[in-house]
Design a protein around this motif. Structure first.
Motif, mmCIF file in Angstrom:
data_model
loop_
_atom_site.group_PDB
_atom_site.id
_atom_site.type_symbol
_atom_site.label_atom_id
_atom_site.label_comp_id
_atom_site.label_asym_id
_atom_site.label_seq_id
_atom_site.Cartn_x
_atom_site.Cartn_y
_atom_site.Cartn_z
ATOM 1 N N PRO A 169 0.844 -1.203 0.000
ATOM 2 C CA PRO A 169 0.000 0.000 0.000
ATOM 3 C C PRO A 169 0.880 1.254 0.000
ATOM 4 O O PRO A 169 1.884 1.319 0.703
ATOM 5 N N GLY A 170 0.503 2.239 -0.823
ATOM 6 C CA GLY A 170 1.288 3.458 -0.957
ATOM 7 C C GLY A 170 2.250 3.442 -2.123
ATOM 8 O O GLY A 170 2.781 4.491 -2.501
ATOM 9 N N ASP A 171 2.487 2.235 -2.705
ATOM 10 C CA ASP A 171 3.350 2.188 -3.891
ATOM 11 C C ASP A 171 2.648 2.861 -5.070
ATOM 12 O O ASP A 171 1.421 2.838 -5.199
ATOM 13 N N ARG A 172 3.432 3.442 -5.945
ATOM 14 C CA ARG A 172 2.919 4.120 -7.130
ATOM 15 C C ARG A 172 3.116 3.223 -8.350
ATOM 16 O O ARG A 172 4.225 2.748 -8.610
ATOM 17 N N LEU A 173 2.032 3.013 -9.098
ATOM 18 C CA LEU A 173 2.076 2.159 -10.284
ATOM 19 C C LEU A 173 1.577 2.926 -11.505
ATOM 20 O O LEU A 173 0.726 3.820 -11.403
ATOM 21 N N GLY A 174 2.078 2.505 -12.654
ATOM 22 C CA GLY A 174 1.566 3.023 -13.922
ATOM 23 C C GLY A 174 0.661 1.985 -14.559
ATOM 24 O O GLY A 174 1.123 0.905 -14.944
ATOM 25 N N LEU A 175 -0.641 2.273 -14.628
ATOM 26 C CA LEU A 175 -1.611 1.362 -15.229
ATOM 27 C C LEU A 175 -1.959 1.847 -16.633
ATOM 28 O O LEU A 175 -2.369 3.000 -16.835
ATOM 29 N N THR A 176 -1.801 0.939 -17.589
ATOM 30 C CA THR A 176 -2.179 1.240 -18.969
ATOM 31 C C THR A 176 -3.604 0.752 -19.196
ATOM 32 O O THR A 176 -3.905 -0.428 -18.947
ATOM 33 N N VAL A 177 -4.504 1.660 -19.629
ATOM 34 C CA VAL A 177 -5.908 1.302 -19.840
ATOM 35 C C VAL A 177 -6.268 1.518 -21.299
ATOM 36 O O VAL A 177 -5.747 2.420 -21.971
ATOM 37 N N LEU A 178 -7.177 0.675 -21.752
ATOM 38 C CA LEU A 178 -7.701 0.770 -23.100
ATOM 39 C C LEU A 178 -9.115 1.343 -23.011
ATOM 40 O O LEU A 178 -9.998 0.748 -22.375
ATOM 41 N N ARG A 179 -9.313 2.506 -23.659
ATOM 42 C CA ARG A 179 -10.626 3.170 -23.613
ATOM 43 C C ARG A 179 -10.923 3.732 -25.007
ATOM 44 O O ARG A 179 -10.102 4.450 -25.564
ATOM 45 N N ASP A 180 -12.065 3.333 -25.514
ATOM 46 C CA ASP A 180 -12.479 3.799 -26.849
ATOM 47 C C ASP A 180 -11.414 3.494 -27.897
ATOM 48 O O ASP A 180 -11.136 4.302 -28.794
ATOM 49 N N GLY A 181 -10.801 2.322 -27.757
ATOM 50 C CA GLY A 181 -9.823 1.875 -28.734
ATOM 51 C C GLY A 181 -8.457 2.503 -28.609
ATOM 52 O O GLY A 181 -7.571 2.219 -29.431
ATOM 53 N N LYS A 182 -8.256 3.306 -27.585
ATOM 54 C CA LYS A 182 -6.958 3.946 -27.400
ATOM 55 C C LYS A 182 -6.387 3.605 -26.022
ATOM 56 O O LYS A 182 -7.133 3.505 -25.043
ATOM 57 N N GLU A 183 -5.082 3.432 -25.956
ATOM 58 C CA GLU A 183 -4.415 3.154 -24.686
ATOM 59 C C GLU A 183 -3.852 4.437 -24.093
ATOM 60 O O GLU A 183 -3.354 5.302 -24.813
ATOM 61 N N ARG A 184 -3.921 4.484 -22.770
ATOM 62 C CA ARG A 184 -3.321 5.602 -22.050
ATOM 63 C C ARG A 184 -2.794 5.072 -20.724
ATOM 64 O O ARG A 184 -3.302 4.082 -20.196
ATOM 65 N N THR A 185 -1.815 5.725 -20.164
ATOM 66 C CA THR A 185 -1.198 5.297 -18.906
ATOM 67 C C THR A 185 -1.607 6.266 -17.805
ATOM 68 O O THR A 185 -1.446 7.480 -17.941
ATOM 69 N N LEU A 186 -2.110 5.675 -16.701
ATOM 70 C CA LEU A 186 -2.567 6.451 -15.555
ATOM 71 C C LEU A 186 -1.676 6.153 -14.354
ATOM 72 O O LEU A 186 -1.296 5.001 -14.121
ATOM 73 N N ASP A 187 -1.386 7.179 -13.598
ATOM 74 C CA ASP A 187 -0.531 7.043 -12.405
ATOM 75 C C ASP A 187 -1.429 6.804 -11.191
ATOM 76 O O ASP A 187 -2.250 7.653 -10.836
ATOM 77 N N VAL A 188 -1.249 5.643 -10.544
ATOM 78 C CA VAL A 188 -2.104 5.242 -9.429
ATOM 79 C C VAL A 188 -1.257 5.013 -8.184
ATOM 80 O O VAL A 188 -0.229 4.318 -8.242
ATOM 81 N N VAL A 189 -1.696 5.582 -7.035
ATOM 82 C CA VAL A 189 -1.078 5.315 -5.734
ATOM 83 C C VAL A 189 -1.978 4.301 -5.013
ATOM 84 O O VAL A 189 -3.162 4.571 -4.780
ATOM 85 N N LEU A 190 -1.425 3.165 -4.706
ATOM 86 C CA LEU A 190 -2.221 2.059 -4.149
ATOM 87 C C LEU A 190 -2.774 2.393 -2.773
ATOM 88 O O LEU A 190 -2.083 2.956 -1.928
ATOM 89 N N GLY A 191 -4.034 2.015 -2.587
ATOM 90 C CA GLY A 191 -4.648 2.164 -1.278
ATOM 91 C C GLY A 191 -4.472 0.899 -0.469
ATOM 92 O O GLY A 191 -3.685 -0.002 -0.819
ATOM 93 N N SER A 192 -5.192 0.790 0.647
ATOM 94 C CA SER A 192 -5.008 -0.315 1.584
ATOM 95 C C SER A 192 -6.352 -0.865 2.022
ATOM 96 O O SER A 192 -7.312 -0.124 2.252
ATOM 97 N N ALA A 193 -6.418 -2.178 2.129
ATOM 98 C CA ALA A 193 -7.587 -2.876 2.665
ATOM 99 C C ALA A 193 -7.075 -4.063 3.453
ATOM 100 O O ALA A 193 -6.036 -4.651 3.125
ATOM 101 N N SER A 194 -7.800 -4.399 4.511
ATOM 102 C CA SER A 194 -7.381 -5.534 5.340
ATOM 103 C C SER A 194 -8.285 -6.706 5.083
ATOM 104 O O SER A 194 -9.471 -6.548 4.746
ATOM 105 N N ASP A 195 -7.692 -7.895 5.199
ATOM 106 C CA ASP A 195 -8.462 -9.131 5.007
ATOM 107 C C ASP A 195 -8.740 -9.727 6.372
ATOM 108 O O ASP A 195 -7.839 -10.136 7.102
ATOM 109 N N SER A 196 -10.022 -9.739 6.734
ATOM 110 C CA SER A 196 -10.389 -10.255 8.052
ATOM 111 C C SER A 196 -10.368 -11.781 8.054
ATOM 112 O O SER A 196 -10.404 -12.376 9.118
#
Length: 439
Positions: free
Chosen positions: A412-439
């Motif tokens: 959690p907190g690491d920064r990733l580059g996610l490439t998404v395909l939208r309307d036939g075009k790819e783009r890269t989005l910068d995402v900072v990971l959030g956190s969730a706990s597994d009970s």
């Protein structure tokens, strides 16, 4: 025959018994003369025998010597002793001659053999790695939930924390830890996480614990030699060796529960070191005896000849998978600290039925909830419902499971580059990971 017919005088050392008994023909002799009596020993008197005696072996008359005392020929026991002595002497001589004959003919030989030595092994050899690591590897016997099982773990610290797989201790009521010395103690569960298939147990009151050194799974390369230690089929302290066959191999395991909470997502190290049931939770070691992975799963062979049988054989076919130690270290620290682990998330719901290439964000969401969490990591990065995520940091993903695996390989907190395909075009989005706990 009359006495006058005897050819010579009778011996002076015996006398004929009185009476009318007819003497033996050989005993007939002329009466003793006075000269013969004078020649007799004046000291010893002749012994009057009741009658002539004959040796049973040759019917010879008994001889009287030493003042009239009789001396017999050899008795039966003497002959037996004499025969035994002769036999022993003959056997000894024969045995000696036999030994000489064997030595000369070469039928008796002694094969050359290396002398015993107590020299150690090179630290980076399989034997050297095993000698270093075995004191820190344990076998776990668990019971509960209507069954029992065996797994492996390894010591993390001198406080008694031991890392293993979640599926080894899941639903366990009693946990027994056995060290390489054979000593066994009870252990308590500290925490576990089904999503990472990791758990920590703890032993108390044990001195001289030997924690294993943790390596860095980012340094692992395909072809590196590795050693696995575990208890396959309850055979404790079993050592196998192989190489790293692949890295970043996305696998999922478990999934027996209806809600899917026991599915583990692992960006695994693949190895051909033989791993079998009972190896789970054991260390995968590099050439310096550092832990680089936690053995977790195997791929079994299909039982059906054509591969149409969904059940698998349980033995190793050279396809083993280990959780990278970097991931294991982070999860273990959280379990020791809080009893639960956090999962990195991007805050979107995926369409797990999507058959195309990549992972598609669900357009509808679940139970009326949006598929993109408002103000979540994905929403802040610009991800929208219906987007298809095709790459993570430039590495292509082929489905929803693989995207989850790639994300959970980070913190959690690491920064990733996610490439998404939208309307036939790819783009890269910068995402900072959030956190969730597994009970």
């Amino acid at each position: 025959m009359s006495d006058s017919q005897q050819s010579g005088p009778a011996p002076s050392w015996w006398s004929r018994p009185a009476g009318p008994a007819e003497p033996h023909p050989q005993d007939r002799t002329a009466p003793a003369t006075p000269a013969a009596e004078e020649a007799a020993d004046p000291v010893a008197e002749p012994v009057a025998l009741p009658g002539p005696r004959y040796d049973p072996w040759g019917e010879r008359p008994l001889q009287v010597v030493d003042h009239g005392k009789p001396r017999r020929g050899p008795g039966l026991w003497q002959l037996v002793v004499f025969g035994a002595v002769i036999a022993l002497l003959a056997g000894g001589v024969g045995g000696y001659l036999g030994i000489l004959a064997e030595r000369r003919t070469g039928t008796r030989l002694e094969l050359p053999q290396a002398a015993a030595d107590d020299k150690g092994r090179a630290p980076d050899s399989v034997a050297g790695i095993a000698a270093t690591a075995l004191p820190g590897v344990v076998t776990l016997h668990v019971s509960g939930g209507g069954g029992s099982g065996t797994g492996t773990g390894f010591v993390l610290d001198e406080q008694g924390h031991i890392l293993t797989n979640n599926h080894v201790v899941a639903d366990a009521k009693d946990i027994t830890v056995t060290f390489s010395t054979g000593d066994s103690v009870s252990a308590e569960l500290v925490g576990r996480d089904g999503g990472y298939d990791l758990a920590v147990v703890k032993v108390s009151g044990v001195r001289g614990l030997r924690p294993l050194a943790l390596g860095n799974s980012e340094n692992v390369r395909v072809g590196d030699p590795v050693v696995a230690i575990g208890a396959p089929f309850d055979l404790s302290n079993t050592v196998t060796a192989g190489i790293i066959s692949a890295t970043g191999r996305p696998i999922t395991a478990g999934g027996d529960k209806r809600d899917g909470s026991d599915i583990s997502y692992v960006d695994a190290l693949q190895t051909d070191a033989p791993i079998n049931p009972g190896n789970s939770g054991g260390p995968l070691l590099d050439s310096r005896a550092h832990v680089i992975g936690i053995n977790s799963a195997i791929r079994g062979a299909d039982k059906g000849e054509d591969g149409d049988d969904p059940t698998r054989q349980s033995g190793s076919i050279g396809l083993g998978f280990a959780i990278p130690v970097n991931q294991g270290k982070r999860v273990a620290e959280e379990l020791i600290r809080t009893g639960r682990a956090t999962h990195p998330v991007i805050g979107v719901t995926l369409d797990m039925q999507y058959k195309g290439d990549g992972a598609r964000v669900d357009a509808k969401g679940e139970d009326g909830k949006p598929s993109v969490v408002a103000d979540g990591p994905g929403a802040r990065a610009g991800i929208r419902p219906g987007d298809v995520i095709t790459k993570v940091d430039g590495v292509r993903v082929h489905g929803g499971d693989e995207l989850i695996i790639k994300i959970r390989a980070h913190r959690p907190g690491d920064r990733l580059g996610l490439t998404v395909l939208r309307d036939g075009k790819e783009r890269t989005l910068d995402v900072v990971l959030g956190s969730a706990s597994d009970s």
